[in-house]
Design an enzyme around this catalytic site. Structure first.
Site, PDB file in Angstrom:
ATOM      1  N   HIS A   9      26.436  12.480  -6.424  1.00  0.00           N
ATOM      2  CA  HIS A   9      27.272  12.956  -7.521  1.00  0.00           C
ATOM      3  C   HIS A   9      27.280  14.483  -7.559  1.00  0.00           C
ATOM      4  CE1 HIS A   9      28.078  13.175 -12.097  1.00  0.00           C
ATOM      5  NE2 HIS A   9      29.225  13.058 -11.452  1.00  0.00           N
ATOM      6  N   ASP A  61      42.812  24.391   5.877  1.00  0.00           N
ATOM      7  CA  ASP A  61      43.808  24.657   6.903  1.00  0.00           C
ATOM      8  C   ASP A  61      43.129  25.281   8.116  1.00  0.00           C
ATOM      9  OD1 ASP A  61      43.513  27.464   6.367  1.00  0.00           O
ATOM     10  OD2 ASP A  61      45.098  27.373   4.869  1.00  0.00           O
ATOM     11  N   TYR A 102      47.392  28.493   1.915  1.00  0.00           N
ATOM     12  CA  TYR A 102      46.530  27.988   0.834  1.00  0.00           C
ATOM     13  C   TYR A 102      46.411  26.468   0.802  1.00  0.00           C
ATOM     14  CZ  TYR A 102      47.287  32.812  -0.402  1.00  0.00           C
ATOM     15  OH  TYR A 102      47.383  34.175  -0.348  1.00  0.00           O
ATOM     16  N   ALA A 103      46.537  25.810   1.928  1.00  0.00           N
ATOM     17  CA  ALA A 103      46.369  24.353   2.003  1.00  0.00           C
ATOM     18  C   ALA A 103      44.888  24.045   2.184  1.00  0.00           C
ATOM     19  CB  ALA A 103      47.206  23.772   3.131  1.00  0.00           C
ATOM     20  N   ASN A 104      44.135  24.240   1.103  1.00  0.00           N
ATOM     21  CA  ASN A 104      42.683  24.038   1.097  1.00  0.00           C
ATOM     22  C   ASN A 104      42.297  23.406  -0.230  1.00  0.00           C
ATOM     23  OD1 ASN A 104      42.186  25.862   3.526  1.00  0.00           O
ATOM     24  ND2 ASN A 104      43.127  27.288   2.104  1.00  0.00           N
TER      25      ASN A 104
END
Length: 132
Positions: free
Chosen positions: A20, A28, A121-123
């Site tokens: 948890h 990217d 910004y594909a993170n």
């Protein structure tokens, strides 16, 4: 041999050992990866596999309670912003932080999964929830 789920043994291993609030990053192809964080490099060529291909498969296997995206997606990557909104609609808490802060958060990740994505910004940082 597995019949369903993620076949990549490294990703399957990491997901099986998360507790948890542990986090992983899906990034990217340009996201810097800290030296001390495990790297699972899936990048084959520009665009393959895509950020969404990897995210979709991980979300099928991982209980996610919270996801963090860069605030820059709000202006610079409509597709990622739209996916974040959909994830929020599905019950996942969504936060946005400046991209530099997202890179700092990656230092605490159990793993960074590098995709072939080449859009800005594909993170995402995904935080594990619990299934009970």
């Amino acid at each position: 041999m597995k019949k369903h789920g993620i076949l990549n043994s490294d990703i399957a291993r990491v997901l099986a050992t998360l507790g948890h609030t542990d986090c992983i990053v899906i990034g990217d192809c340009g996201l810097p990866i800290p030296d001390h964080v495990e790297r699972i490099d899936l990048a084959l060529r520009i665009g393959t596999p895509s950020f969404f291909d990897v995210l979709d498969e991980v979300l099928k296997d991982m209980q996610v309670e919270r996801a963090v995206f860069a605030t820059e997606v709000l202006d610079r990557n409509e597709a990622v912003m739209t996916r974040a909104t959909a994830m929020a609609g599905g019950g996942i808490g969504i936060d946005y932080v400046p991209h530099d802060e997202l890179k700092r958060l990656s230092h605490d990740a159990r793993v960074v999964i590098r995709t072939g994505e080449a859009t800005p910004y594909a993170n995402v940082v995904l935080y594990a929830g619990v299934i009970f």
